[in-house]
Design a protein around this motif. Structure first.
Motif, PDB file in Angstrom:
ATOM      1  N   ILE A 122       0.864  -1.184   0.000  1.00  0.00           N
ATOM      2  CA  ILE A 122       0.000   0.000   0.000  1.00  0.00           C
ATOM      3  C   ILE A 122       0.902   1.235   0.000  1.00  0.00           C
ATOM      4  N   ASP A 123       0.525   2.237  -0.787  1.00  0.00           N
ATOM      5  CA  ASP A 123       1.284   3.486  -0.785  1.00  0.00           C
ATOM      6  C   ASP A 123       0.476   4.553  -0.052  1.00  0.00           C
ATOM      7  N   ARG A 124       0.962   5.771  -0.058  1.00  0.00           N
ATOM      8  CA  ARG A 124       0.293   6.843   0.694  1.00  0.00           C
ATOM      9  C   ARG A 124      -1.103   7.147   0.155  1.00  0.00           C
ATOM     10  N   HIS A 125      -1.335   6.918  -1.123  1.00  0.00           N
ATOM     11  CA  HIS A 125      -2.654   7.155  -1.708  1.00  0.00           C
ATOM     12  C   HIS A 125      -3.657   6.130  -1.178  1.00  0.00           C
ATOM     13  N   GLY A 126      -3.208   4.902  -1.042  1.00  0.00           N
ATOM     14  CA  GLY A 126      -4.052   3.856  -0.475  1.00  0.00           C
ATOM     15  C   GLY A 126      -4.359   4.110   0.987  1.00  0.00           C
ATOM     16  N   ILE A 127      -3.353   4.556   1.733  1.00  0.00           N
ATOM     17  CA  ILE A 127      -3.551   4.872   3.149  1.00  0.00           C
ATOM     18  C   ILE A 127      -4.556   6.007   3.286  1.00  0.00           C
ATOM     19  N   LYS A 128      -4.437   7.019   2.444  1.00  0.00           N
ATOM     20  CA  LYS A 128      -5.383   8.142   2.483  1.00  0.00           C
ATOM     21  C   LYS A 128      -6.802   7.677   2.150  1.00  0.00           C
ATOM     22  N   ALA A 129      -6.944   6.756   1.209  1.00  0.00           N
ATOM     23  CA  ALA A 129      -8.272   6.250   0.839  1.00  0.00           C
ATOM     24  C   ALA A 129      -8.913   5.508   2.009  1.00  0.00           C
ATOM     25  N   ILE A 130      -8.135   4.713   2.709  1.00  0.00           N
ATOM     26  CA  ILE A 130      -8.668   3.996   3.871  1.00  0.00           C
ATOM     27  C   ILE A 130      -8.994   4.984   4.988  1.00  0.00           C
ATOM     28  N   SER A 131      -8.166   5.985   5.156  1.00  0.00           N
ATOM     29  CA  SER A 131      -8.420   7.018   6.158  1.00  0.00           C
ATOM     30  C   SER A 131      -9.706   7.786   5.841  1.00  0.00           C
ATOM     31  N   ARG A 132      -9.916   8.096   4.560  1.00  0.00           N
ATOM     32  CA  ARG A 132     -11.152   8.780   4.160  1.00  0.00           C
ATOM     33  C   ARG A 132     -12.370   7.897   4.418  1.00  0.00           C
ATOM     34  N   LEU A 133     -12.231   6.595   4.170  1.00  0.00           N
ATOM     35  CA  LEU A 133     -13.324   5.666   4.443  1.00  0.00           C
ATOM     36  C   LEU A 133     -13.641   5.662   5.933  1.00  0.00           C
ATOM     37  N   GLN A 134     -12.629   5.657   6.762  1.00  0.00           N
ATOM     38  CA  GLN A 134     -12.833   5.691   8.202  1.00  0.00           C
ATOM     39  C   GLN A 134     -13.526   6.989   8.620  1.00  0.00           C
ATOM     40  N   ASN A 135     -13.081   8.110   8.090  1.00  0.00           N
ATOM     41  CA  ASN A 135     -13.690   9.403   8.419  1.00  0.00           C
ATOM     42  C   ASN A 135     -15.137   9.467   7.972  1.00  0.00           C
ATOM     43  N   GLU A 136     -15.419   8.921   6.803  1.00  0.00           N
ATOM     44  CA  GLU A 136     -16.796   8.898   6.307  1.00  0.00           C
ATOM     45  C   GLU A 136     -17.673   8.038   7.214  1.00  0.00           C
ATOM     46  N   ALA A 137     -17.161   6.891   7.638  1.00  0.00           N
ATOM     47  CA  ALA A 137     -17.914   6.023   8.549  1.00  0.00           C
ATOM     48  C   ALA A 137     -18.211   6.765   9.850  1.00  0.00           C
ATOM     49  N   LEU A 138     -17.232   7.454  10.388  1.00  0.00           N
ATOM     50  CA  LEU A 138     -17.439   8.216  11.622  1.00  0.00           C
ATOM     51  C   LEU A 138     -18.479   9.315  11.441  1.00  0.00           C
ATOM     52  N   SER A 139     -18.402  10.032  10.335  1.00  0.00           N
ATOM     53  CA  SER A 139     -19.335  11.137  10.101  1.00  0.00           C
ATOM     54  C   SER A 139     -20.768  10.661   9.885  1.00  0.00           C
ATOM     55  N   LYS A 140     -20.921   9.428   9.418  1.00  0.00           N
ATOM     56  CA  LYS A 140     -22.261   8.875   9.183  1.00  0.00           C
ATOM     57  C   LYS A 140     -22.717   7.967  10.322  1.00  0.00           C
ATOM     58  N   ASN A 141     -21.942   7.955  11.404  1.00  0.00           N
ATOM     59  CA  ASN A 141     -22.270   7.135  12.566  1.00  0.00           C
ATOM     60  C   ASN A 141     -22.355   5.652  12.223  1.00  0.00           C
ATOM     61  N   LYS A 142     -21.464   5.195  11.373  1.00  0.00           N
ATOM     62  CA  LYS A 142     -21.395   3.796  10.956  1.00  0.00           C
ATOM     63  C   LYS A 142     -20.174   3.153  11.597  1.00  0.00           C
ATOM     64  N   ARG A 143     -20.211   1.841  11.722  1.00  0.00           N
ATOM     65  CA  ARG A 143     -19.091   1.118  12.320  1.00  0.00           C
ATOM     66  C   ARG A 143     -18.231   0.492  11.223  1.00  0.00           C
ATOM     67  N   LEU A 144     -16.946   0.806  11.243  1.00  0.00           N
ATOM     68  CA  LEU A 144     -15.976   0.254  10.297  1.00  0.00           C
ATOM     69  C   LEU A 144     -14.945  -0.529  11.080  1.00  0.00           C
ATOM     70  N   SER A 145     -14.789  -1.810  10.747  1.00  0.00           N
ATOM     71  CA  SER A 145     -13.777  -2.649  11.370  1.00  0.00           C
ATOM     72  C   SER A 145     -12.767  -3.034  10.305  1.00  0.00           C
ATOM     73  N   ILE A 146     -11.501  -2.789  10.591  1.00  0.00           N
ATOM     74  CA  ILE A 146     -10.422  -3.173   9.691  1.00  0.00           C
ATOM     75  C   ILE A 146      -9.659  -4.289  10.388  1.00  0.00           C
ATOM     76  N   ILE A 147      -9.594  -5.438   9.720  1.00  0.00           N
ATOM     77  CA  ILE A 147      -8.966  -6.607  10.333  1.00  0.00           C
ATOM     78  C   ILE A 147      -7.845  -7.139   9.459  1.00  0.00           C
ATOM     79  N   GLY A 148      -7.022  -7.994  10.033  1.00  0.00           N
ATOM     80  CA  GLY A 148      -5.941  -8.637   9.295  1.00  0.00           C
ATOM     81  C   GLY A 148      -4.600  -8.058   9.666  1.00  0.00           C
ATOM     82  N   ALA A 149      -3.576  -8.840   9.460  1.00  0.00           N
ATOM     83  CA  ALA A 149      -2.213  -8.389   9.773  1.00  0.00           C
ATOM     84  C   ALA A 149      -1.849  -7.185   8.916  1.00  0.00           C
TER      85      ALA A 149
END
Length: 93
Positions: free
Chosen positions: A50-77
């Motif tokens: 994963i590069d910085r663009h991928g990290i930013k995309a996952i971070s945006r997904l997390q922020n969107e989940a928080l703003s919509k009061n949704k639960r996001l679980s990221i699992i795996g090594a």
């Protein structure tokens, strides 16, 4: 390398490489997912790189989940770069 996202209901498995070249595929896949589910799980177990663009995309997904009061679980090594990013954000909060 390729990016493959498989899903079964609200469980998503990300496989391959998430980078600048394919981050749009990741973003398109998750564009409306948070509208359909109250909680989603994303497995990064098979994410090889994963590069910085991928990290930013996952971070945006997390922020969107928080703003919509949704639960996001990221699992795996997953990739250490990703976890370092979220650990630093957690420490700063």
């Amino acid at each position: 390398m390729y990016l493959e996202i498989k899903n079964a209901n609200n469980f998503f498995k990300v496989k391959g490489t998430l980078n600048k070249k394919n981050v749009h595929l990741f973003e398109n896949e998750f564009k409306s997912v948070l509208e359909m589910f109250n909680a989603i799980t994303v497995s990064l177990e098979d994410l090889v790189n994963i590069d910085r663009h991928g990290i930013k995309a996952i971070s945006r997904l997390q922020n969107e989940a928080l703003s919509k009061n949704k639960r996001l679980s990221i699992i795996g090594a997953g990739n250490s770069n990703l976890y370092s990013h979220f650990k630093a954000a957690e420490t700063a909060a």
